[in-house]
Design an enzyme around this catalytic site. Structure first.
Site, PDB file in Angstrom:
ATOM      1  CG  ASN A 114      -0.380  -0.178   2.494  1.00 52.85           C
ATOM      2  OD1 ASN A 114       0.837  -0.184   2.611  1.00 52.85           O
ATOM      3  ND2 ASN A 114      -1.194  -0.283   3.526  1.00 52.85           N
ATOM      4  CG  HIS A 117       4.416   3.721   8.194  1.00 54.03           C
ATOM      5  ND1 HIS A 117       3.680   2.813   8.926  1.00 54.03           N
ATOM      6  CD2 HIS A 117       4.928   4.606   9.084  1.00 54.03           C
ATOM      7  CE1 HIS A 117       3.766   3.143  10.219  1.00 54.03           C
ATOM      8  NE2 HIS A 117       4.512   4.222  10.338  1.00 54.03           N
TER       9      HIS A 117
HETATM   10  P1  IDP Z   1      -1.694   1.161   8.476  1.00 50.98           P
HETATM   11  O1  IDP Z   1      -0.400   1.059   7.701  1.00 50.98           O
HETATM   12  O2  IDP Z   1      -2.782   1.813   7.670  1.00 50.98           O
HETATM   13  O3  IDP Z   1      -1.534   1.773   9.836  1.00 50.98           O
HETATM   14  P2  IDP Z   1      -1.911  -1.424   9.821  1.00 50.98           P
HETATM   15  O4  IDP Z   1      -3.193  -2.105  10.143  1.00 50.98           O
HETATM   16  O5  IDP Z   1      -1.140  -0.800  10.946  1.00 50.98           O
HETATM   17  O6  IDP Z   1      -2.202  -0.337   8.678  1.00 50.98           O
HETATM   18  O7  IDP Z   1      -0.998  -2.492   9.092  1.00 50.98           O
HETATM   19  C1  IDP Z   1       0.373  -2.231   8.860  1.00 50.98           C
HETATM   20  C2  IDP Z   1       0.709  -2.691   7.458  1.00 50.98           C
HETATM   21  O8  IDP Z   1       0.549  -4.118   7.364  1.00 50.98           O
HETATM   22  C3  IDP Z   1      -0.211  -2.140   6.361  1.00 50.98           C
HETATM   23  O9  IDP Z   1       0.119  -0.832   5.952  1.00 50.98           O
HETATM   24  C4  IDP Z   1      -0.011  -3.165   5.257  1.00 50.98           C
HETATM   25  O10 IDP Z   1       1.220  -2.964   4.562  1.00 50.98           O
HETATM   26  C5  IDP Z   1       0.077  -4.458   6.069  1.00 50.98           C
HETATM   27  N1  IDP Z   1      -1.242  -5.091   6.195  1.00 50.98           N
HETATM   28  C6  IDP Z   1      -2.267  -4.692   6.976  1.00 50.98           C
HETATM   29  N2  IDP Z   1      -3.329  -5.511   6.851  1.00 50.98           N
HETATM   30  C7  IDP Z   1      -2.960  -6.464   5.958  1.00 50.98           C
HETATM   31  C8  IDP Z   1      -3.640  -7.618   5.401  1.00 50.98           C
HETATM   32  O11 IDP Z   1      -4.784  -7.920   5.714  1.00 50.98           O
HETATM   33  N3  IDP Z   1      -2.918  -8.365   4.509  1.00 50.98           N
HETATM   34  C9  IDP Z   1      -1.633  -8.062   4.144  1.00 50.98           C
HETATM   35  N4  IDP Z   1      -0.968  -6.994   4.651  1.00 50.98           N
HETATM   36  C10 IDP Z   1      -1.630  -6.198   5.539  1.00 50.98           C
END
Ligand code: IDP
Ligand code: MG
Length: 139
Positions: A114, A117
């Site tokens: 995505n 960060h």
């Molecule tokens: P955020 O980056 O929007 O704070 P978080 O829930 O803290 O999101 O998750 C950290 C990172 O872990 C996300 O930015 C993404 O790269 C990865 N991630 C989160 N949820 C998933 C998932 O369901 N599958 C694969 N990777 C995920």
């Protein structure tokens, strides 16, 4: 660290696809001042520590593999209300849910890859900034 700062990483997918310049332009055009910035690459140990809060999640191994596969751009950014405003600028974790015009809507491929960060609190912004930068690298 002052509470008007946040921490960001332009993740390996954003660097691989050549989106660094466009994303930095969007960040600075949105009123953030660059306090610190560098191209760097995290080791597995770095990623496991940085994302320790997610270590029990099923996607954790995939997350560590992704975040260590190539260089990232790490940066500390300053603006009034930096943490909240930057989370708004990047959009939802899943680009399918991200608002139009947000960095993740524009540049992210999936919930895992995505593009960017953003710290989720002032405390984490300070911890994450200090994880990547020494005091003499902050301006
Ligand atoms: P955020 O980056 O929007 O704070 P978080 O829930 O803290 O999101 O998750 C950290 C990172 O872990 C996300 O930015 C993404 O790269 C990865 N991630 C989160 N949820 C998933 C998932 O369901 N599958 C694969 N990777 C995920
Ligand atoms: Mg998070």
């Amino acid at each position: 660290m002052a509470t008007n700062r946040t921490f960001t990483m332009l993740k390996p997918d954003a660097v691989e696809k050549g989106h660094v310049g466009a994303i930095i332009e969007k960040i600075t055009a949105s009123g953030f001042r660059i306090v610190a910035m560098k191209l760097t690459q995290m080791t597995a140990a770095d990623a496991q520590e940085f994302y320790a809060i997610h270590k029990e999640r099923p996607f954790f191994p995939e997350l560590v593999e992704y975040m260590t596969r190539g260089p990232i751009v790490a940066a500390i950014l300053e603006k009034d209300n930096a943490v909240e405003d930057f989370r708004t600028l990047i959009g939802a974790t899943n680009p399918a849910d991200a608002a139009e015009g947000t960095i993740r809507k524009l540049y992210a491929a999936s919930i895992g890859e995505n593009a960017v960060h953003g710290s989720d609190s002032d405390d984490n912004a300070a911890i994450e900034g200090a994880f990547h930068f020494a005091g003499r690298e902050m301006f």
